[in-house]
Design a protein around this motif. Structure first.
Motif, short mmCIF file in Angstrom:
data_model
loop_
_atom_site.label_atom_id
_atom_site.label_comp_id
_atom_site.label_asym_id
_atom_site.label_seq_id
_atom_site.Cartn_x
_atom_site.Cartn_y
_atom_site.Cartn_z
N ASN A 269 -3.48 -3.30 6.31
CA ASN A 269 -4.94 -3.31 5.98
C ASN A 269 -5.42 -1.91 6.61
O ASN A 269 -6.30 -1.46 6.30
CB ASN A 269 -5.53 -4.42 6.74
N ASP A 270 -5.20 -1.54 7.95
CA ASP A 270 -5.38 -0.42 8.62
C ASP A 270 -5.00 0.68 7.61
O ASP A 270 -5.93 1.77 7.40
CB ASP A 270 -4.65 -0.20 10.10
N ASN A 271 -4.07 0.92 7.14
CA ASN A 271 -3.76 1.93 6.22
C ASN A 271 -4.51 1.85 5.08
O ASN A 271 -4.96 3.07 4.52
CB ASN A 271 -2.04 1.68 5.63
N LEU A 272 -4.88 0.82 4.30
CA LEU A 272 -5.59 0.75 3.21
C LEU A 272 -7.05 1.15 3.65
O LEU A 272 -7.62 2.08 2.99
CB LEU A 272 -6.02 -0.81 3.04
N ILE A 273 -7.67 0.80 4.89
CA ILE A 273 -9.15 1.40 5.01
C ILE A 273 -9.04 2.82 5.40
O ILE A 273 -10.01 3.51 4.80
CB ILE A 273 -9.43 0.55 6.49
N SER B 76 -0.99 0.48 -4.69
CA SER B 76 0.49 0.86 -3.98
C SER B 76 1.44 0.92 -5.47
O SER B 76 2.42 0.81 -5.19
CB SER B 76 0.76 -0.02 -3.00
N ALA B 77 0.71 0.36 -6.45
CA ALA B 77 1.71 0.01 -7.67
C ALA B 77 2.37 1.34 -8.12
O ALA B 77 1.75 2.32 -8.34
CB ALA B 77 0.79 -0.70 -8.67
N PRO B 78 3.55 1.43 -8.67
CA PRO B 78 4.28 2.72 -8.92
C PRO B 78 3.75 3.48 -10.16
O PRO B 78 3.91 4.70 -9.92
CB PRO B 78 5.83 2.39 -9.15
N GLY B 79 3.07 2.66 -10.93
CA GLY B 79 2.51 3.13 -12.09
C GLY B 79 1.14 3.67 -11.93
O GLY B 79 0.46 4.28 -12.82
N TYR B 80 0.51 3.66 -10.58
CA TYR B 80 -0.90 3.59 -10.48
C TYR B 80 -0.67 5.46 -10.22
O TYR B 80 -0.20 6.00 -9.48
CB TYR B 80 -1.44 3.12 -9.19
N LYS B 81 -1.68 6.03 -10.71
CA LYS B 81 -1.94 7.67 -10.90
C LYS B 81 -1.96 8.10 -9.56
O LYS B 81 -1.44 9.41 -9.44
CB LYS B 81 -2.81 7.95 -11.87
N VAL C 240 -1.13 4.90 -3.31
CA VAL C 240 -1.36 5.22 -1.76
C VAL C 240 -0.20 4.53 -1.40
O VAL C 240 0.12 3.31 -1.56
CB VAL C 240 -2.73 4.31 -1.58
N TYR C 241 0.43 5.10 -0.49
CA TYR C 241 1.61 4.59 0.29
C TYR C 241 1.31 4.13 1.69
O TYR C 241 0.35 4.35 2.29
CB TYR C 241 2.64 5.84 0.56
N GLY C 242 1.99 3.28 1.98
CA GLY C 242 1.87 2.33 3.43
C GLY C 242 1.05 1.13 3.18
O GLY C 242 0.58 0.69 4.23
N LEU C 243 0.93 0.60 1.98
CA LEU C 243 0.46 -0.66 1.77
C LEU C 243 1.40 -1.79 1.50
O LEU C 243 0.63 -2.72 1.19
CB LEU C 243 -0.74 -0.40 0.40
N ARG C 244 2.49 -1.32 1.36
CA ARG C 244 3.52 -2.27 1.32
C ARG C 244 4.32 -2.87 2.57
O ARG C 244 4.50 -1.67 3.16
CB ARG C 244 4.31 -1.99 0.06
N ARG C 245 4.80 -4.00 2.57
CA ARG C 245 5.65 -4.24 3.66
C ARG C 245 6.88 -3.44 3.77
O ARG C 245 7.29 -3.10 4.75
CB ARG C 245 6.15 -5.74 3.69
N SER C 246 7.45 -3.08 2.47
CA SER C 246 8.58 -2.40 2.83
C SER C 246 8.57 -0.85 3.38
O SER C 246 9.40 -0.04 3.61
CB SER C 246 9.31 -2.21 1.34
N GLU C 247 7.19 -0.20 3.22
CA GLU C 247 6.76 0.91 3.62
C GLU C 247 6.36 1.08 5.24
O GLU C 247 5.97 2.25 5.61
CB GLU C 247 5.80 1.50 2.82
N VAL C 248 6.24 -0.08 5.74
CA VAL C 248 5.62 -0.17 7.16
C VAL C 248 6.59 -0.98 8.10
O VAL C 248 7.20 -1.90 7.47
CB VAL C 248 4.09 -0.87 7.05
N PHE C 249 6.70 -0.40 9.25
CA PHE C 249 7.23 -1.10 10.23
C PHE C 249 6.46 -1.49 11.34
O PHE C 249 5.63 -0.72 11.90
CB PHE C 249 8.44 -0.08 10.53
N GLY D 242 0.39 -7.26 9.08
CA GLY D 242 -0.63 -7.45 8.18
C GLY D 242 -1.54 -6.29 8.45
O GLY D 242 -2.48 -5.89 7.85
N ASN D 243 -1.93 -6.26 10.02
CA ASN D 243 -2.82 -5.31 10.32
C ASN D 243 -2.82 -3.89 10.10
O ASN D 243 -3.58 -3.20 9.90
CB ASN D 243 -3.08 -5.56 11.85
#
Length: 287
Positions: free
Chosen positions: A253-257, A227-232, A235-244, A249-250
């Motif tokens: 991790n669900d978004n990551l999977i 989810s790092a801004p510099g990663y080519k 992937v969005y939805g892996l940071r607390r600021s992007e999920v409500f 935590g679940n």
């Protein structure tokens, strides 16, 4: 090579997965011919087929003598002909002719008598009772648009961006995602305790002192990297600021999977080490 040069054919035994694209032949084996756009590849644990776009039906199910692709041959819950892949011009659809539903990515289900379009690229399909046994059918349709007719049938197939994971990261996330990889309905990540217990079963990794915190730290590091801004291929939805919503935590991790599944970074083969370790443990206890 013209489209006519590619005929319906049984896949050779060395083809064991379609997740990474059209399989490449190992050393000493004849390569597969270049497939034209619209070709479907379908593979079960028993057999696979490749068929170019033409009027054709691929049958799959328990009756191995009367279907193209045997699937669940010893499972009476699987119908003799559980389904079929049907070519409609340049498109393929899948029809469920069995009693059990088929589970597609995103928790969508194809019920008995229903038919749906098979999307270009990779589609894993699960059939069976999650509490007992689940059977897996891999489907890949060679798709893409030709710019102004300039491309040829020999063009290489574009595959999803696969994120790089270390072996340890892959195993930890595979354990966390095992309900998804086994095709269970409405899957959620398993507990960190179960992940730690799974990692302790692996002979070469069990001495690393696995517990709930160490397992969680491995996954958190992967979320941070992807989810790092510099990663080519961020992937969005892996940071607390992007999920409500909670539990937060679940959701992360669900978004990551789901991102790893959709990119084919994670495939059902990734839980095999845990199954092998469990079978070895059962074998030792019975001797």
């Amino acid at each position: 090579m013209t489209d006519k040069a590619f005929f319906p054919q049984v896949l050779p035994p060395w083809v064991r997965s379609l997740a990474a694209g059209v399989p490449e032949a190992p050393a000493g084996e004849a390569p597969l011919p270049a497939p034209p756009l619209g070709t479907v590849f379908a593979l079960s644990a028993h057999l696979g087929w490749a068929v170019p776009p033409r009027p054709f039906e691929l049958l799959f199910g328990r009756d191995e003598d009367n279907v193209n692709i045997p699937l669940g041959v010893k499972d009476h819950r699987i119908s003799r002909c559980h389904g079929r892949l049907i070519c409609h011009g340049s498109e393929w659809t899948m029809r469920n002719e069995g009693r059990l539903p088929m589970l597609f990515p995103g928790d969508t289900m194809l019920l008995s008598g229903q038919e749906r379009l098979v999307e270009d690229a990779y589609t894993p399909v699960y059939i069976g009772n999650p509490r007992e046994e689940v059977h897996f059918l891999e489907v890949r349709v060679i798709g893409g648009k030709r710019p102004d007719g300039e491309a040829t049938p020999e063009d290489e197939t574009t595959v999803p961006v696969v994120h790089k994971l270390s072996r340890t990261e892959r195993l930890v996330i595979a354990s966390l995602a095992q309900r998804y990889l086994r095709g269970l309905s409405y899957p959620q990540p398993v507990s960190w305790k179960l992940v730690a217990e799974d990692m302790q079963k692996l002979p070469d990794l069990k001495d690393r002192g696995w517990n709930e915190r160490t397992a969680a730290r491995v996954v958190a590091a992967v979320r941070e990297r992807l989810s790092a801004p510099g990663y080519k291929h961020r992937v969005y939805g892996l940071r607390r600021s992007e999920v409500f919503g909670e539990p937060l935590g679940n959701a992360l991790n669900d978004n990551l999977i789901r991102a790893l599944l959709q990119s084919t970074t994670l495939t059902p083969d990734d839980i095999k080490p845990f199954d092998d370790a469990e079978h070895a443990k059962v074998g030792q206890s019975s001797t």
